[in-house]
Design an enzyme around this catalytic site. Sequence first.
Site, PDB file in Angstrom:
ATOM      1  N   GLN A 125       2.588   9.795   1.538  1.00  0.00           N
ATOM      2  CA  GLN A 125       4.014   9.110   1.456  1.00  0.00           C
ATOM      3  C   GLN A 125       4.924   9.547   0.247  1.00  0.00           C
ATOM      4  O   GLN A 125       5.854   9.799   0.235  1.00  0.00           O
ATOM      5  CB  GLN A 125       4.123   7.869   1.352  1.00  0.00           C
ATOM      6  CG  GLN A 125       3.199   7.156   2.695  1.00  0.00           C
ATOM      7  CD  GLN A 125       2.829   5.576   2.736  1.00  0.00           C
ATOM      8  OE1 GLN A 125       2.106   5.096   2.260  1.00  0.00           O
ATOM      9  NE2 GLN A 125       4.659   5.161   3.002  1.00  0.00           N
ATOM     10  N   CYS A 179       6.128  -0.005   6.947  1.00  0.00           N
ATOM     11  CA  CYS A 179       5.747   1.209   6.629  1.00  0.00           C
ATOM     12  C   CYS A 179       6.786   1.274   5.254  1.00  0.00           C
ATOM     13  O   CYS A 179       8.283   1.303   5.912  1.00  0.00           O
ATOM     14  CB  CYS A 179       5.483   2.495   7.656  1.00  0.00           C
ATOM     15  SG  CYS A 179       4.824   3.395   6.365  1.00  0.00           S
ATOM     16  N   LEU A 180       5.929   1.603   4.051  1.00  0.00           N
ATOM     17  CA  LEU A 180       7.176   1.991   3.169  1.00  0.00           C
ATOM     18  C   LEU A 180       8.344   3.149   4.114  1.00  0.00           C
ATOM     19  O   LEU A 180       9.528   4.053   3.336  1.00  0.00           O
ATOM     20  CB  LEU A 180       6.791   2.409   2.138  1.00  0.00           C
ATOM     21  CG  LEU A 180       6.743   0.975   1.323  1.00  0.00           C
ATOM     22  CD1 LEU A 180       5.968   1.401   0.466  1.00  0.00           C
ATOM     23  CD2 LEU A 180       7.563   0.125   1.475  1.00  0.00           C
ATOM     24  N   HIS A 182      -2.782   7.527   7.152  1.00  0.00           N
ATOM     25  CA  HIS A 182      -1.371   8.283   6.623  1.00  0.00           C
ATOM     26  C   HIS A 182      -2.317   9.935   6.223  1.00  0.00           C
ATOM     27  O   HIS A 182      -1.908  10.673   5.916  1.00  0.00           O
ATOM     28  CB  HIS A 182      -0.916   8.079   5.736  1.00  0.00           C
ATOM     29  CG  HIS A 182      -0.008   6.944   5.364  1.00  0.00           C
ATOM     30  ND1 HIS A 182       1.424   7.296   6.176  1.00  0.00           N
ATOM     31  CD2 HIS A 182       0.422   5.806   5.048  1.00  0.00           C
ATOM     32  CE1 HIS A 182       2.203   6.176   6.545  1.00  0.00           C
ATOM     33  NE2 HIS A 182       1.945   5.074   5.759  1.00  0.00           N
ATOM     34  N   HIS A 231      -4.257   1.281   7.802  1.00  0.00           N
ATOM     35  CA  HIS A 231      -3.022   2.052   7.777  1.00  0.00           C
ATOM     36  C   HIS A 231      -2.635   2.791   6.548  1.00  0.00           C
ATOM     37  O   HIS A 231      -2.314   3.731   6.773  1.00  0.00           O
ATOM     38  CB  HIS A 231      -1.981   0.511   7.403  1.00  0.00           C
ATOM     39  CG  HIS A 231      -0.023   1.170   7.657  1.00  0.00           C
ATOM     40  ND1 HIS A 231       0.538   0.770   8.651  1.00  0.00           N
ATOM     41  CD2 HIS A 231       0.217   1.948   6.489  1.00  0.00           C
ATOM     42  CE1 HIS A 231       1.823   1.340   8.082  1.00  0.00           C
ATOM     43  NE2 HIS A 231       1.592   1.929   6.922  1.00  0.00           N
ATOM     44  N   GLU A 232      -2.882   3.286   5.544  1.00  0.00           N
ATOM     45  CA  GLU A 232      -2.809   3.719   4.277  1.00  0.00           C
ATOM     46  C   GLU A 232      -4.377   4.703   5.056  1.00  0.00           C
ATOM     47  O   GLU A 232      -3.809   6.069   4.374  1.00  0.00           O
ATOM     48  CB  GLU A 232      -3.941   2.899   3.171  1.00  0.00           C
ATOM     49  CG  GLU A 232      -2.357   2.417   2.445  1.00  0.00           C
ATOM     50  CD  GLU A 232      -0.297   2.077   2.838  1.00  0.00           C
ATOM     51  OE1 GLU A 232      -0.495   3.508   2.691  1.00  0.00           O
ATOM     52  OE2 GLU A 232      -0.309   1.559   3.082  1.00  0.00           O
ATOM     53  N   GLY A 239       1.504  -1.171   0.133  1.00  0.00           N
ATOM     54  CA  GLY A 239       0.097   0.166   0.268  1.00  0.00           C
ATOM     55  C   GLY A 239       1.393   1.154   0.268  1.00  0.00           C
ATOM     56  O   GLY A 239       2.119   1.264   0.415  1.00  0.00           O
TER      57      GLY A 239
END
Length: 156
Positions: free
Chosen positions: A51, A89-90, A135, A131-132, A46
């Site tokens: 991000q 997480c990225l 953000h 999660h996304e 995701g």
Amino acid sequence: MAIRNIRKMGDEVLRKPSKEIKEMTSRIMLLIDDMFETMYEAYGVGLAAPQVGILKRLVVIDTYEGQPLVLINPKIVEKDGEQIGDEGCLSLPGKVAVVKRPNHVVCEALDRDMNPIRVEGEGLLARAICHELDHLDGILYPDVAEEPVRDVEEEE
């Protein structure tokens, strides 16, 4: 299409709330394509627009269990159950923490054609959606983790 720079924890943009997308434009279409390419290049499931430095309510998800998702202006309208597990997480490479999430969610959003959609997810998809969407409100998983963030153990 292009691979975009993934913002890392500490970058102020990750803490700001995102704005709704009012209409589909060629720039948003390009952003969607770039976000998928960036996510796949980084081996993620995701990616949220903040991000990559864009404060728009846009998320892409691919759990490799079905169709890749584009969620524009997403909102969770139902959630139940519970799952507890490691989350990464990225924007925090090489780190994980235990996070409690719903095991089942229903999300309403717009697709890339700006048509209303309803996505139901369980397990990994439910976790990814939660999660996304965090953000989009400037929330990172360490903010909701059950324990401190730790380094991922390298596998040989």
